[in-house]
Design an enzyme around this catalytic site. Structure first.
Site, short mmCIF file in Angstrom:
data_model
loop_
_atom_site.label_atom_id
_atom_site.label_comp_id
_atom_site.label_asym_id
_atom_site.label_seq_id
_atom_site.Cartn_x
_atom_site.Cartn_y
_atom_site.Cartn_z
CG HIS A 119 14.85 26.11 27.66
ND1 HIS A 119 15.36 26.82 28.74
CD2 HIS A 119 14.25 27.06 26.71
CE1 HIS A 119 15.13 28.14 28.64
NE2 HIS A 119 14.57 28.27 27.29
CG ASP A 149 17.64 25.81 31.09
OD1 ASP A 149 17.76 24.96 30.30
OD2 ASP A 149 16.76 26.54 31.10
N GLY A 221 12.49 33.87 23.09
CA GLY A 221 13.84 33.93 22.16
C GLY A 221 14.95 34.92 22.78
CG ASN A 222 15.24 38.11 25.64
OD1 ASN A 222 14.27 38.81 25.11
ND2 ASN A 222 16.40 38.77 25.10
CB SER A 223 15.73 31.16 26.35
OG SER A 223 14.58 31.38 26.94
CG LEU A 278 28.41 21.18 52.50
CD1 LEU A 278 27.39 22.12 53.54
CD2 LEU A 278 29.75 21.04 53.26
N GLY A 279 27.08 16.89 52.12
CA GLY A 279 26.47 15.57 52.64
C GLY A 279 25.74 15.71 53.94
#
Length: 464
Positions: A119, A149, A221-223, A278-279
């Protein structure tokens, strides 16, 4: 006799002085918060365990040199406003505008690979990275994983860059000290401290995401910045905060380093994320579901259905099996299961520990590539849509109907086959895992509300 009494008094006084001195000096370090018990008859020395004795300086100094400031420049077209055009001329109200967004990133190799959040760089026209030494570089987007993300950038530098060392996020413990390093509000090289508040936290309620929760202060801003342990090892990428105001109010969340590293390695080697599955369709156990299904276990993952052609089917997993372990990892919830499987690739083998008929069994399962499995939804065989389907139907999410096996729907096969399911019970069908999670909470005789676009573009809603 006097001589003996005098000698006895001196001896007694010496003993009292020694005991008093011992009491005086030892009591200073014997507070409950800093005392360790003696185990196994071995002598141990007293050590301080209080927060004041924890030194973050080395970890902080290492981390700030590996964390960068990321600037995202997005140019977009603004439509013309006919009223403005009439009064102010043809250029009024339209044209191009530039929007600037900022975040953080972490250098993970000396040749300039940088990991950040998807993002932070989404829809970027131009990316710019500033190092801690104030040098600025143009950055190229290598690849992204929007579901988790995570994004990978690359810069070209003539010198070797400082880089973060990945730690093992599986080994972190709740209560362990951590540091968050980033650029909140454009304040570069900001370090905050906190503890790990929880592990395997899923904020999406679909069991797919798995965050490390901390109380280290994280703000806009830390993202994309670093979450490191006290040794300075990277154990997570700070991603979001839980807040009604937009600023930090107590908890922040990070993508675990083990998952981040796997995604980055996939993007470097394959150009996209390789997901093994795994399914199975499954749901979490608790007291209520255990009582409903008449079983003793109240934790683990109960298999509701095994998908055709999946590794689970080939290995012999069955409906009703309870998954309690994957390799050496205990599985308490659906999030535990998906967080571990997300670190694996197709064809990786996983030892699945199950409870079947009150017996513990370990079954090796080879993970299948997600795209190769046909999921069956009440007679609708499904697969995730690709870029061509998104363009055809002008959508950015959905699950495609590959085949019809439900006899009751045979008369609608021409319309349904090739169509795209948009939602199930008002939950967006972003992918197959989301649908299976929704349906795992429902009984076989309960109906589901389906919204879909038919092969010819008609929007339908019906109960299945």
């Amino acid at each position: 006799m006097k001589k003996f009494a005098s000698l006895f008094f001196v001896s007694l006084l010496s003993g009292a002085t020694t005991l008093g001195a011992y009491k005086l000096f030892m009591d200073e370090d014997s507070s409950p918060k800093s005392r360790l018990s003696i185990a196994g008859g071995n002598f141990t020395r007293t050590v301080g365990l209080s927060g004041e004795n924890t030194d973050f300086t080395v970890a902080a100094d290492n981390a700030i040199h590996t964390v960068v400031h990321v600037k995202n420049l997005t140019v977009y077209n603004v439509p013309n406003d006919p009223i403005f055009e009439y009064f102010y001329g043809s250029r009024a109200g339209g044209g191009q505008q530039t929007q600037i967004g900022t975040g953080s990133g972490v250098i993970i190799s000396e040749d300039g690979y940088i990991v950040t959040n998807n993002h932070v760089v989404k829809d970027a026209t131009e990316l710019e990275v500033t190092l801690n030494n104030n040098k600025t570089y143009k950055a190229k987007l290598v690849g992204t994983d929007s579901k988790m993300d995570i994004a990978l950038l690359k810069i070209q530098s003539d010198e070797k860059l400082p880089y973060a060392t990945f730690g093992n996020s599986d080994n972190i413990k709740v209560g362990e000290w951590v540091l968050a390093v980033g650029n909140p509000y454009n304040l570069t090289s900001t370090v905050t401290a906190g503890i790990v508040s929880a592990k395997a936290r899923d904020l999406s309620n679909n069991g797919i995401q798995s965050f490390i929760q901390t109380d280290a202060a994280v703000n806009p801003g830390n993202s994309g910045g670093a979450l490191v342990n006290t040794r300075g090892e990277l154990i997570g990428i700070n991603t979001m905060i839980s807040s009604q105001t937009g600023s930090y109010v107590g908890y922040s969340f990070a993508v675990p380093s083990n998952l981040t590293r796997k995604i980055v390695e996939d993007l470097m080697e394959y150009g996209n994320v390789q997901r093994g599955v795994l399914g199975i369709e499954a749901g979490e156990l608790n007291s209520a579901t255990a009582k409903e299904f008449g079983i003793k276990e109240t934790s683990g993952v109960l298999i509701g259905k095994v998908s055709k052609n999946s590794g689970a089917e080939k290995a012999g997993l069955k409906k009703g099996d309870i998954i309690v372990k994957l390799d050496d990892k205990n599985i308490m919830s659906f999030t535990d299961l998906t967080s571990y499987i997300n670190t694996k690739r197709p064809n990786d083998e996983v030892k699945v520990g199950i409870i079947r008929d009150e017996k513990n069994i370990s079954i090796p399962v080879k993970l299948t590539k997600k795209e190769l499995i046909n999921y069956d939804l009440k007679g609708l065989e499904l697969e995730d849509i690709d870029a061509a389907d998104k363009k055809k139907f002008k959508i950015n999410y959905g699950v495609k109907i590959d085949n019809i096996t439900n006899e009751d729907l045979a008369g609608y096969a021409d319309q349904l086959k090739g169509g795209v399911i948009l939602s199930v019970d008002n939950v967006k069908a972003t992918d197959i895992e989301t649908i299976t999670k929704v349906l795992s909470r429902k009984g076989e005789n309960q109906r589901s509300q389906i919204e879909l676009i038919t092969a010819n573009g008609q929007l339908l809603r019906f109960l299945l």
